[in-house]
Design a protein around this motif. Structure first.
Motif, PDB file in Angstrom:
ATOM      1  N   GLY A 170       0.832  -1.204   0.000  1.00 35.90           N
ATOM      2  CA  GLY A 170       0.000   0.000   0.000  1.00 35.90           C
ATOM      3  C   GLY A 170       0.865   1.253   0.000  1.00 35.90           C
ATOM      4  N   GLU A 200      10.577   1.423  -1.305  1.00 38.97           N
ATOM      5  CA  GLU A 200      10.150   1.520  -2.712  1.00 38.97           C
ATOM      6  C   GLU A 200      10.077   3.017  -3.044  1.00 38.97           C
ATOM      7  OE1 GLU A 200       6.111   0.234  -3.424  1.00 38.97           O
ATOM      8  OE2 GLU A 200       6.422   0.010  -5.578  1.00 38.97           O
ATOM      9  N   ASP A 278       5.780  -8.284  -9.404  1.00 40.74           N
ATOM     10  CA  ASP A 278       4.917  -7.336  -8.672  1.00 40.74           C
ATOM     11  C   ASP A 278       3.462  -7.381  -9.167  1.00 40.74           C
ATOM     12  OD1 ASP A 278       4.465  -5.572  -6.605  1.00 40.74           O
ATOM     13  OD2 ASP A 278       5.454  -3.853  -7.520  1.00 40.74           O
ATOM     14  N   ASP A 279       3.163  -6.695 -10.254  1.00 42.23           N
ATOM     15  CA  ASP A 279       1.799  -6.652 -10.798  1.00 42.23           C
ATOM     16  C   ASP A 279       1.932  -6.730 -12.318  1.00 42.23           C
ATOM     17  OD1 ASP A 279       0.233  -5.743  -8.205  1.00 42.23           O
ATOM     18  OD2 ASP A 279       2.017  -4.477  -8.337  1.00 42.23           O
TER      19      ASP A 279
HETATM   20  N1  ADE Z   1       0.455  -3.398  -3.923  1.00 45.31           N
HETATM   21  C1  ADE Z   1       0.619  -3.920  -5.132  1.00 45.31           C
HETATM   22  N2  ADE Z   1       1.750  -3.513  -5.693  1.00 45.31           N
HETATM   23  C2  ADE Z   1       2.356  -2.702  -4.785  1.00 45.31           C
HETATM   24  C3  ADE Z   1       3.556  -1.982  -4.758  1.00 45.31           C
HETATM   25  N3  ADE Z   1       4.405  -1.984  -5.784  1.00 45.31           N
HETATM   26  N4  ADE Z   1       3.832  -1.249  -3.662  1.00 45.31           N
HETATM   27  C4  ADE Z   1       2.997  -1.231  -2.630  1.00 45.31           C
HETATM   28  N5  ADE Z   1       1.848  -1.893  -2.595  1.00 45.31           N
HETATM   29  C5  ADE Z   1       1.523  -2.631  -3.665  1.00 45.31           C
END
Ligand code: ADE
Ligand code: ZN
Length: 345
Positions: A170, A200, A278-279
């Motif tokens: 988050g 990050e 990650d995504d």
């Molecule tokens: N939730 C999904 N991807 C994220 C990311 N890169 N940083 C923090 N929360 C996340």
């Protein structure tokens, strides 16, 4: 002869930092929205894909949480998990560790049973169908309270033996790890492995808090660590793995371009860095694309790539016997194909 792209794709590798909510390809997102009668702001999958243009972490999270609203039933969670696992297997992933954050769903009244049973049944299926090892990480939101995080920890206890670890993601800035000391202590006492997103967008001080106060086993991202040489020494000495996500960092402007990504410096500093997706649809690639973009932009060698993959196996939350099997599989692969690369650098 084998080209570098095929070599990397077929490498038996891990994806240890991947969010199931962030794994939904636009086509599946449209299908789930239609199935559940959820109106979306985009008419087509292509239009949705074009919206994946982010200014920072928050602008991504806004879209990511919007996407969570298409998931309701056990079948939905199973379909999303299955789709990621099938795609990851094609990408050569042999061990996947996947986050899911129940708060996005339970706050809308989705029963925790639908989420857990859907995800876990897909995980079991992958073991049988793809001969793939997969573990579930439950993640809480750092922009919510520690009390709410503790509630999640209680809700998931019926599935204690089927969950490998606990994490937190988050909005990072302004939400330091130290606010979740009791939550992480409880998670550790209950025998979970632990990790947390830190460094990050946030500073090295957050990574230090994660290590010293939360006592996590792994850091997710950790890019900012290099700003603190003492911290780097501690992370290296204690062999605390960092699950780095290069394409995520590029798309969220954590780095200005891939040539400036700290991955190579992190490796040179002796950190146990791993490369993860990650995504993946949101950031334009699975683990293979992440590794290849680092190989190209940072002038990595083939042995650097193999080192990164080996680090992933060493950092995985698996038992020693499974780790040994995964290492043997990697060594067998590199012995077979490593010598057949055209221009080894
Ligand atoms: N939730 C999904 N991807 C994220 C990311 N890169 N940083 C923090 N929360 C996340
Ligand atoms: Zn993440």
């Amino acid at each position: 002869m084998i080209d570098i792209e095929s070599f990397v794709r077929e490498l038996p590798k891990t994806d240890l930092h991947m969010h199931l909510e962030g794994s939904i390809e636009p086509e599946l997102m449209m299908e789930l929205a239609a199935r559940n009668g959820v109106p979306l702001r985009w008419e087509t999958a292509d239009a949705l894909r074009r919206a994946y243009d982010f200014r920072n972490l928050q602008s991504f999270l806004d879209l990511y949480f919007e996407g969570c609203k298409v998931l309701f039933t056990e079948r939905d969670f199973r379909d999303v998990t299955r789709a990621y696992l099938a795609r990851a297997r094609e990408d050569g992933v042999v061990r996947a560790e996947m986050f899911i954050g129940p708060q996005s769903f339970t706050e809308r009244g989705v029963p925790i049973e639908a989420l857990m049973n859907g995800v876990l049944s897909a995980l079991e299926g992958a073991r049988i169908q793809h001969n793939m090892s997969a573990g579930l990480l439950i993640s809480v939101h750092r922009h919510r309270t520690e009390v709410e995080a503790m509630t999640v920890l209680e809700q998931i206890m019926p599935w204690r033996d089927k969950i490998v670890g606990i994490g937190m993601g988050g909005a990072e800035i302004g939400n330091p790890p130290s606010g979740f000391a009791r939550f992480y202590q409880t998670a550790r006492e209950r025998g979970f492995h632990t990790c947390v997103h830190a460094g990050e967008e946030g500073p090295a001080a957050y990574v230090r808090e994660a290590v010293e106060i939360l006592k996590v086993d792994r850091i997710d991202h950790g890019n900012a660590s290099l700003a603190d040489p003492d911290l780097v020494r501690d992370l290296a000495e204690r062999e605390i793995p960092l699950t780095v996500c290069p394409l995520s960092n590029l798309r969220l402007h954590v780095v200005a371009d891939m040539a400036q990504h700290p991955l190579r410096l992190m490796m040179e500093a002796g950190l146990k860095v791993t490369v993860n997706s990650d995504d993946p649809p949101y950031f334009g690639g699975y683990v293979t694309e992440n590794l290849l973009s680092c190989y190209n932009a940072l002038d990595l060698s083939v042995s650097d790539i193999v080192r990164l993959v080996r680090n992933g196996i060493e950092a995985a939350f698996v038992r020693p016997e499974e780790r040994a099997q995964l290492i043997a599989r990697l060594e067998q692969y590199t012995a077979l194909f490593g010598a057949h690369l055209p221009a080894v650098r």
